[in-house]
Scaffold this motif. Structure first.
Motif, PDB file in Angstrom:
ATOM      1  N   ASN A 107       0.833  -1.196   0.000  1.00 42.20           N
ATOM      2  CA  ASN A 107       0.000   0.000   0.000  1.00 42.20           C
ATOM      3  C   ASN A 107       0.875   1.256   0.000  1.00 42.20           C
ATOM      4  OD1 ASN A 107      -1.956  -1.926   2.030  1.00 42.20           O
ATOM      5  ND2 ASN A 107      -2.840  -1.030   0.191  1.00 42.20           N
ATOM      6  N   ASN A 108       1.947   1.228   0.773  1.00 36.80           N
ATOM      7  CA  ASN A 108       2.842   2.372   0.857  1.00 36.80           C
ATOM      8  C   ASN A 108       3.509   2.616  -0.498  1.00 36.80           C
ATOM      9  OD1 ASN A 108       3.919   4.402   2.693  1.00 36.80           O
ATOM     10  ND2 ASN A 108       5.887   3.417   2.320  1.00 36.80           N
ATOM     11  N   GLU A 109       3.905   1.539  -1.168  1.00 39.37           N
ATOM     12  CA  GLU A 109       4.514   1.659  -2.494  1.00 39.37           C
ATOM     13  C   GLU A 109       3.491   2.183  -3.496  1.00 39.37           C
ATOM     14  OE1 GLU A 109       5.985  -2.290  -3.075  1.00 39.37           O
ATOM     15  OE2 GLU A 109       7.647  -1.991  -1.673  1.00 39.37           O
ATOM     16  N   ASP A 110       2.249   1.713  -3.406  1.00 34.36           N
ATOM     17  CA  ASP A 110       1.189   2.201  -4.286  1.00 34.36           C
ATOM     18  C   ASP A 110       0.958   3.696  -4.072  1.00 34.36           C
ATOM     19  OD1 ASP A 110       0.875  -0.347  -5.292  1.00 34.36           O
ATOM     20  OD2 ASP A 110      -0.957  -0.778  -4.158  1.00 34.36           O
ATOM     21  N   ASP A 111       0.995   4.143  -2.804  1.00 35.04           N
ATOM     22  CA  ASP A 111       0.847   5.570  -2.499  1.00 35.04           C
ATOM     23  C   ASP A 111       1.945   6.381  -3.171  1.00 35.04           C
ATOM     24  OD1 ASP A 111      -1.387   5.161  -0.953  1.00 35.04           O
ATOM     25  OD2 ASP A 111      -0.378   5.478   0.971  1.00 35.04           O
ATOM     26  N   ALA A 112       3.173   5.873  -3.113  1.00 33.99           N
ATOM     27  CA  ALA A 112       4.306   6.573  -3.717  1.00 33.99           C
ATOM     28  C   ALA A 112       4.121   6.683  -5.232  1.00 33.99           C
ATOM     29  CB  ALA A 112       5.612   5.866  -3.390  1.00 33.99           C
ATOM     30  N   GLU A 113       3.639   5.611  -5.857  1.00 31.83           N
ATOM     31  CA  GLU A 113       3.393   5.634  -7.296  1.00 31.83           C
ATOM     32  C   GLU A 113       2.301   6.641  -7.652  1.00 31.83           C
ATOM     33  OE1 GLU A 113       2.658   1.725  -8.886  1.00 31.83           O
ATOM     34  OE2 GLU A 113       4.452   0.920  -7.918  1.00 31.83           O
ATOM     35  N   LEU A 114       1.223   6.667  -6.876  1.00 29.34           N
ATOM     36  CA  LEU A 114       0.138   7.624  -7.126  1.00 29.34           C
ATOM     37  C   LEU A 114       0.631   9.059  -6.984  1.00 29.34           C
ATOM     38  CD1 LEU A 114      -2.885   5.945  -5.339  1.00 29.34           C
ATOM     39  CD2 LEU A 114      -2.592   6.278  -7.781  1.00 29.34           C
ATOM     40  N   LYS A 115       1.474   9.295  -6.000  1.00 28.15           N
ATOM     41  CA  LYS A 115       2.018  10.631  -5.774  1.00 28.15           C
ATOM     42  C   LYS A 115       2.877  11.050  -6.961  1.00 28.15           C
ATOM     43  CE  LYS A 115       4.390  13.393  -2.317  1.00 28.15           C
ATOM     44  NZ  LYS A 115       5.058  13.424  -1.023  1.00 28.15           N
ATOM     45  N   GLU A 116       3.701  10.123  -7.458  1.00 27.86           N
ATOM     46  CA  GLU A 116       4.538  10.409  -8.619  1.00 27.86           C
ATOM     47  C   GLU A 116       3.679  10.724  -9.843  1.00 27.86           C
ATOM     48  OE1 GLU A 116       7.351   7.260  -9.291  1.00 27.86           O
ATOM     49  OE2 GLU A 116       8.132   7.412  -7.243  1.00 27.86           O
ATOM     50  N   GLU A 117       2.617   9.950 -10.047  1.00 26.55           N
ATOM     51  CA  GLU A 117       1.725  10.181 -11.185  1.00 26.55           C
ATOM     52  C   GLU A 117       1.070  11.551 -11.094  1.00 26.55           C
ATOM     53  OE1 GLU A 117      -1.103   6.987 -11.497  1.00 26.55           O
ATOM     54  OE2 GLU A 117       0.480   5.474 -11.661  1.00 26.55           O
ATOM     55  N   LYS A 118       0.622  11.937  -9.894  1.00 26.14           N
ATOM     56  CA  LYS A 118       0.008  13.257  -9.697  1.00 26.14           C
ATOM     57  C   LYS A 118       0.993  14.367 -10.027  1.00 26.14           C
ATOM     58  CE  LYS A 118      -3.670  13.319  -6.279  1.00 26.14           C
ATOM     59  NZ  LYS A 118      -3.998  13.639  -4.895  1.00 26.14           N
ATOM     60  N   GLU A 119       2.237  14.207  -9.547  1.00 25.38           N
ATOM     61  CA  GLU A 119       3.255  15.223  -9.792  1.00 25.38           C
ATOM     62  C   GLU A 119       3.570  15.333 -11.277  1.00 25.38           C
ATOM     63  OE1 GLU A 119       6.505  14.289  -7.179  1.00 25.38           O
ATOM     64  OE2 GLU A 119       5.336  14.812  -5.393  1.00 25.38           O
ATOM     65  N   GLU A 120       3.603  14.194 -11.986  1.00 27.28           N
ATOM     66  CA  GLU A 120       3.840  14.208 -13.430  1.00 27.28           C
ATOM     67  C   GLU A 120       2.719  14.941 -14.152  1.00 27.28           C
ATOM     68  OE1 GLU A 120       4.494  10.265 -14.964  1.00 27.28           O
ATOM     69  OE2 GLU A 120       6.180   9.924 -13.601  1.00 27.28           O
ATOM     70  N   LYS A 121       1.468  14.689 -13.751  1.00 24.29           N
ATOM     71  CA  LYS A 121       0.331  15.367 -14.375  1.00 24.29           C
ATOM     72  C   LYS A 121       0.391  16.867 -14.125  1.00 24.29           C
ATOM     73  CE  LYS A 121      -2.900  11.510 -14.302  1.00 24.29           C
ATOM     74  NZ  LYS A 121      -4.136  10.972 -13.726  1.00 24.29           N
ATOM     75  N   LYS A 122       0.775  17.266 -12.901  1.00 24.29           N
ATOM     76  CA  LYS A 122       0.895  18.693 -12.587  1.00 24.29           C
ATOM     77  C   LYS A 122       1.983  19.333 -13.444  1.00 24.29           C
ATOM     78  CE  LYS A 122      -0.667  18.832  -7.792  1.00 24.29           C
ATOM     79  NZ  LYS A 122      -0.258  19.052  -6.400  1.00 24.29           N
ATOM     80  N   SER A 123       3.113  18.627 -13.598  1.00 24.48           N
ATOM     81  CA  SER A 123       4.215  19.153 -14.399  1.00 24.48           C
ATOM     82  C   SER A 123       3.798  19.326 -15.848  1.00 24.48           C
ATOM     83  CB  SER A 123       5.427  18.219 -14.337  1.00 24.48           C
ATOM     84  OG  SER A 123       5.944  18.165 -13.038  1.00 24.48           O
ATOM     85  N   LYS A 124       3.087  18.338 -16.378  1.00 26.56           N
ATOM     86  CA  LYS A 124       2.610  18.421 -17.756  1.00 26.56           C
ATOM     87  C   LYS A 124       1.605  19.556 -17.933  1.00 26.56           C
ATOM     88  CE  LYS A 124       3.388  13.594 -18.906  1.00 26.56           C
ATOM     89  NZ  LYS A 124       2.774  12.295 -19.186  1.00 26.56           N
ATOM     90  N   ALA A 125       0.726  19.713 -16.936  1.00 30.11           N
ATOM     91  CA  ALA A 125      -0.289  20.771 -17.005  1.00 30.11           C
ATOM     92  C   ALA A 125       0.353  22.149 -16.933  1.00 30.11           C
ATOM     93  CB  ALA A 125      -1.306  20.600 -15.883  1.00 30.11           C
ATOM     94  N   SER A 126       1.374  22.312 -16.100  1.00 31.78           N
ATOM     95  CA  SER A 126       2.002  23.628 -15.983  1.00 31.78           C
ATOM     96  C   SER A 126       2.917  23.916 -17.165  1.00 31.78           C
ATOM     97  CB  SER A 126       2.784  23.728 -14.661  1.00 31.78           C
ATOM     98  OG  SER A 126       3.818  22.785 -14.635  1.00 31.78           O
ATOM     99  N   ALA A 127       3.353  22.871 -17.880  1.00 28.41           N
ATOM    100  CA  ALA A 127       4.192  23.080 -19.052  1.00 28.41           C
ATOM    101  C   ALA A 127       3.386  23.559 -20.252  1.00 28.41           C
ATOM    102  CB  ALA A 127       4.919  21.776 -19.395  1.00 28.41           C
ATOM    103  N   LYS A 128       2.080  23.332 -20.218  1.00 24.55           N
ATOM    104  CA  LYS A 128       1.221  23.712 -21.351  1.00 24.55           C
ATOM    105  C   LYS A 128       0.976  25.167 -21.388  1.00 24.55           C
ATOM    106  CE  LYS A 128      -1.189  19.385 -21.844  1.00 24.55           C
ATOM    107  NZ  LYS A 128      -2.444  18.698 -21.787  1.00 24.55           N
TER     108      LYS A 128
END
Length: 128
Positions: A107-128
């Motif tokens: 579960n802890n590893e899954d949380d880390a993956e979800l956090k990384e995915e959220k950060e990637e989406k934020k980075s992509k959104a702010s790059a647009k």
């Protein structure tokens, strides 16, 4: 690898750390309506009283000056921009991380993956 047992809440621009340990879980069981964390979780969504109790107890370790009155104010601030359900979900994650309702390293590893995915989406959104 040690498990991250904290959940960060951002309320009114300030970060608060929600964390439970065995002692705080025992204290929580003494003040929630069901007197049992598993019963409270099984009757989700939480009542407002139980939500404030969870917030109050969960913040004490990292915010020793927290009072029940301050926890109520934080809850009111939370509700200005977020839902009770969103806070309930975060409380459930913190309870799970403490082992109150079951939590594993996966579960802890899954949380880390979800956090990384959220950060990637934020980075992509702010790059647009």
């Amino acid at each position: 690898m040690s498990l991250d047992k904290t959940v960060t809440l951002t309320i009114d621009g300030k970060q608060y750390i929600l964390k439970y340990n065995i002692q705080s879980l025992m204290t929580l069981e003494n003040i929630i309506s069901t007197r049992n964390i598993l019963k409270m979780v099984n009757s989700y969504p939480f009542s407002h009283t139980d939500t404030v109790a969870c917030l109050f107890i969960g913040l004490q370790e990292n915010h020793p000056g927290i009072t029940q009155k301050k926890a109520i104010r934080l809850f009111e601030k939370w509700l200005e921009n977020n839902s009770v359900t969103e806070l309930g979900n975060l409380i459930m994650v913190a309870l799970a991380k403490a082992g109150a309702i079951g939590y594993t390293q996966k579960n802890n590893e899954d949380d880390a993956e979800l956090k990384e995915e959220k950060e990637e989406k934020k980075s992509k959104a702010s790059a647009k």
